[in-house]
Design an enzyme around this catalytic site. Structure first.
Site, mmCIF file in Angstrom:
data_model
loop_
_atom_site.group_PDB
_atom_site.id
_atom_site.type_symbol
_atom_site.label_atom_id
_atom_site.label_comp_id
_atom_site.label_asym_id
_atom_site.label_seq_id
_atom_site.Cartn_x
_atom_site.Cartn_y
_atom_site.Cartn_z
ATOM 1 N N SER A 8 0.227 -1.245 4.845
ATOM 2 C CA SER A 8 0.562 -1.679 6.202
ATOM 3 C C SER A 8 1.155 -0.520 7.014
ATOM 4 O O SER A 8 0.484 0.489 7.221
ATOM 5 C CB SER A 8 1.497 -2.888 6.135
ATOM 6 O OG SER A 8 1.652 -3.498 7.381
ATOM 7 N N ASP A 42 -7.952 -9.471 6.793
ATOM 8 C CA ASP A 42 -6.736 -9.057 7.497
ATOM 9 C C ASP A 42 -6.892 -9.291 8.997
ATOM 10 O O ASP A 42 -7.857 -8.822 9.613
ATOM 11 C CB ASP A 42 -6.470 -7.568 7.224
ATOM 12 C CG ASP A 42 -5.061 -7.137 7.568
ATOM 13 O OD1 ASP A 42 -4.368 -7.858 8.323
ATOM 14 O OD2 ASP A 42 -4.647 -6.069 7.086
ATOM 15 N N HIS A 46 -3.557 -10.261 5.436
ATOM 16 C CA HIS A 46 -2.852 -8.985 5.395
ATOM 17 C C HIS A 46 -2.135 -8.786 4.063
ATOM 18 O O HIS A 46 -2.062 -7.669 3.546
ATOM 19 C CB HIS A 46 -1.847 -8.929 6.553
ATOM 20 C CG HIS A 46 -1.123 -7.634 6.656
ATOM 21 N ND1 HIS A 46 -1.764 -6.431 6.883
ATOM 22 C CD2 HIS A 46 0.206 -7.323 6.578
ATOM 23 C CE1 HIS A 46 -0.880 -5.447 6.930
ATOM 24 N NE2 HIS A 46 0.314 -5.968 6.745
#
Length: 364
Positions: free
Chosen positions: A153, A309, A338
């Site tokens: 991320s 995602d 995600h």
């Protein structure tokens, strides 16, 4: 809901309470810098980076792996990848897990005195974070090269920036569920979440005396809508590992009221701004050309987007990977959105460890 609670926040505060440990607890450290110059032009009289270490640095100082943290995470954010039977063996490797500015431990709006307290804290870019960690590694730990940089991320955003700013610092780089630039749709999403928080009258333009609870709850609900895939919700995968009697309503209420326990509103916003501003193309020397910056990457690069995602869509990853010389694009086949990029389900964790382990082994 042990696993779901980790995914609820993607924040190790909750994860550390519930998840079984896969490695030693590590050691927590801090690195202090005087007169830290930010890209915005502000100068912090004192800047602090919190970081964790796992395993032992060998005499040659050539067994280090850098693991930069994601949104509002602490130094325990990579336990899904570390320890026995995982890709990162702490009996052989020295892991360094750094914490982003704005997480409440490293220098943040909530813990910095005036004139930079609260809403007056400067926007910190991903490059600011990379520069601070570069100083930490080279000045404090005397490490001038690492075996790998692996990021999830916002950690992936940092991994991309390392590949561009310091193209030979790592032997190999891995990015999971994160891109080299935050594109317009991502900025709109983040602005929507910030707007939900700041609409609370108690926010008082960031000069609140108590946390704006209603705004924080609205922020958590909006964030949740993007965290998992639509099919994850349709198939009610939140039931996996849930306690008897758990309902959709109780799950949603957990997200609303316990999104990131103890988080400060200004800290949440600061890291959103860091996320928004990310673009490797604005690295000095590239003139805003993201594609050119990606072409400059020199080391083997494993790019692992999640197929579902909503934060960092797989289409953005496919677009970027085409410009990275020799990049290996390996999508994560998952419905966990995600969170798949941090081992959201046991299958995701297994897939990540296998692919990352193979990638790192190929460089030996």
């Amino acid at each position: 809901m042990k696993k779901a609670f980790f995914l609820l926040v993607l924040c190790q505060v909750a994860y550390a309470q519930d998840a079984p440990k896969k490695l030693d607890t590590g050691e927590l450290h801090e690195f202090m810098m005087a007169n830290f110059h930010t890209e915005s032009g502000a100068i912090l009289p004192v800047a602090r980076i919190e970081y964790g270490t796992y395993g032992h640095l060998n005499a040659a100082k050539d067994n280090a792996v850098l693991l930069p943290s994601h949104y509002m995470a602490d130094s325990h954010g990579y336990e899904w990848l570390s320890g026995p039977s995982h890709a990162l063996d702490t009996s052989q490797l020295f892991l360094i897990t750094t914490e982003l500015f704005g997480n409440g431990h490293s220098s943040s709006p909530s813990n910095t005195p005036e004139p930079f307290h609260g809403p007056r804290f400067p926007v910190m870019t991903i490059r600011d974070n990379v520069e601070a960690v570069h100083r930490l590694l080279t000045e404090e730990l005397k490490i001038t090269h690492v075996r790998a940089i692996i990021g999830f991320s916002m950690g992936a955003q940092q991994a991309f920036q390392w590949a561009v700013s310091y193209p030979t610092f790592a032997d190999r780089i891995v990015a999971t569920a994160g891109t080299a630039k935050t594109y317009g749709h991502g900025v709109v999403r983040l602005e929507g979440q910030i707007a939900a928080l700041t609409a609370d009258a108690a926010f008082k333009n960031g000069d609140y005396t108590t946390q704006p609870t209603k705004g924080l709850e609205a922020f958590g609900v909006v964030w949740t809508a993007w965290l998992f895939s639509q099919e994850w919700w349709r198939k009610e995968l939140w039931r996996e590992g849930a306690k008897p009697g758990t309902t959709f309503e109780s799950v949603l209420n957990d997200f609303r009221t316990n999104f990131i326990p103890g988080a400060d509103a200004n800290d949440l916003i600061l890291q959103c701004r860091t996320w928004e501003h990310h673009d490797v193309g604005t690295t000095p020397g590239f003139g805003g050309d993201t594609e050119r910056a990606l072409r400059s990457i020199k080391v083997p690069f494993l790019y692992m987007p999640s197929e579902t995602d909503l934060y960092f869509p797989i289409g953005d990853a496919r677009y970027e990977a085409a410009f990275i010389p020799g990049a290996s694009l390996v999508p994560i086949p998952s419905l966990w959105g995600h969170t798949a990029g941090a081992g959201g389900s046991p299958a995701d964790e297994k897939f990540l460890n296998e692919k990352i382990g193979q990638f790192l082994a190929a460089g030996k």
